[in-house]
Design a protein around this motif. Structure first.
Motif, short mmCIF file in Angstrom:
data_model
loop_
_atom_site.label_atom_id
_atom_site.label_comp_id
_atom_site.label_asym_id
_atom_site.label_seq_id
_atom_site.Cartn_x
_atom_site.Cartn_y
_atom_site.Cartn_z
N GLU A 1 3.65 11.61 -3.70
CA GLU A 1 2.87 12.18 -4.80
C GLU A 1 2.28 11.06 -5.63
OE1 GLU A 1 5.75 14.50 -6.90
OE2 GLU A 1 6.67 12.76 -7.83
N LYS A 2 1.19 11.37 -6.32
CA LYS A 2 0.58 10.45 -7.26
C LYS A 2 1.12 10.79 -8.64
CE LYS A 2 -3.82 10.18 -4.82
NZ LYS A 2 -5.25 10.49 -4.92
N LEU B 1 4.13 16.44 3.92
CA LEU B 1 2.81 17.02 3.65
C LEU B 1 2.13 17.29 4.99
CD1 LEU B 1 1.37 14.75 0.81
CD2 LEU B 1 2.11 17.10 0.62
N GLY C 1 -3.49 15.25 6.97
CA GLY C 1 -4.81 15.32 6.37
C GLY C 1 -4.84 15.95 4.99
N ALA C 2 -3.70 16.39 4.48
CA ALA C 2 -3.66 17.02 3.16
C ALA C 2 -3.81 15.95 2.08
CB ALA C 2 -2.36 17.78 2.97
N GLU C 3 -4.41 16.35 0.97
CA GLU C 3 -4.57 15.43 -0.15
C GLU C 3 -3.23 15.24 -0.85
OE1 GLU C 3 -7.25 15.33 -4.13
OE2 GLU C 3 -8.17 16.10 -2.30
N VAL C 4 -2.96 14.01 -1.29
CA VAL C 4 -1.69 13.73 -1.97
C VAL C 4 -1.71 14.41 -3.34
CG1 VAL C 4 -0.20 11.91 -2.87
CG2 VAL C 4 -1.50 11.52 -0.76
N PRO C 5 -0.70 15.26 -3.63
CA PRO C 5 -0.71 15.98 -4.91
C PRO C 5 -0.40 15.06 -6.09
CG PRO C 5 1.30 16.43 -3.71
CD PRO C 5 0.44 15.61 -2.79
#
Length: 174
Positions: free
Chosen positions: A40-41, A69, A72-76
Motif C-alpha cells: 500500500e501507499k 493484490l 495489474g491492480a493499482e496499489v491502494p
C-alpha cells in the motif's frame, strides 16, 4: 531508500511494547527472502513521524497473513491519519504539513502561532495575492499570455543584441 546496490528498507514494528526499527540493505546476502504481506501507499513519502505516533499505528501482528493484490491492480492508498503522542516530539512535525498526521491537539498555542508565522511570512510582501484570489481565471490567462509574449520579445531582442556584440568583437580582432 537509495538506489542500486545502496538500496535499503526499514522494518518498523512494536515488540513487547517497545518500538523497533531495523534498516536492512536490499542486497544483503544474509537475507534469504522478502515477503510482502500488504502492499500500500501512504499519504506521505516518509513515515518518520511514526516514531512519535501512538503505538497502535506502528504495530503488525507476527502471524499476519499475506494480502495479495490482483495482477495489474493499482496499489491502494492507506488514508489512515495517525494520532501523535503528547508533545514534545523528536521533531517539529507541526511545521512539515504532513497529510498522514491527524490534527495536533495538544500542541502549545505558541507553537501554532510560530507555524502560522513561518508559513505565511512572505504574504505581507505578495502584491498579487488578493488579485489571484479574486480575478477570474479567464482574465488571468489573458494576462499570462501577454506576459509570455513580452518575455519572448525580450528574449528575441537580447539574442539580436548578443549577435551584434559578437560581430563587433570579431570585427575588432581582424
Amino acid at each position: 531508500a537509495g538506489q542500486g546496490t545502496d538500496a535499503n528498507f526499514t522494518l518498523r514494528n512494536r515488540v513487547d511494547g517497545q518500538g523497533v526499527e531495523i534498516r536492512y540493505d536490499m542486497y544483503n546476502p544474509t537475507i534469504r527472502e522478502i515477503q510482502v504481506l500488504r502492499l500500500e501507499k501512504r499519504l506521505d513519502p516518509h513515515l518518520l513521524y511514526l516514531r512519535d505516533a501512538l503505538p497502535e499505528f506502528s504495530h503488525f501482528p507476527f502471524d499476519m497473513t499475506p494480502e495479495p493484490l490482483p495482477a495489474g491492480a493499482e496499489v491502494p492508498v492507506n488514508g489512515v491519519r495517525v494520532v501523535m503522542k503528547k508533545w514534545p516530539w523528536t521533531r517539529k512535525w507541526e511545521g512539515h504539513d504532513l497529510e498522514g498526521i491527524a490534527q495536533l491537539t495538544d500542541l502549545p498555542d505558541w507553537q501554532y502561532i510560530n507555524k502560522w508565522r513561518k508559513k505565511n511570512s512572505y504574504e505581507k510582501y505578495d502584491l498579487m495575492k488578493e488579485y489571484r484570489e479574486h480575478i477570474p481565471e479567464e482574465e488571468q490567462m489573458e494576462i499570462w499570455q501577454q506576459v509570455k509574449e513580452h518575455k519572448d520579445n525580450i528574449a528575441d531582442v537580447r539574442a539580436v543584441e548578443r549577435r551584434k556584440k559578437l560581430l563587433q568583437q570579431t570585427g575588432k580582432k581582424t
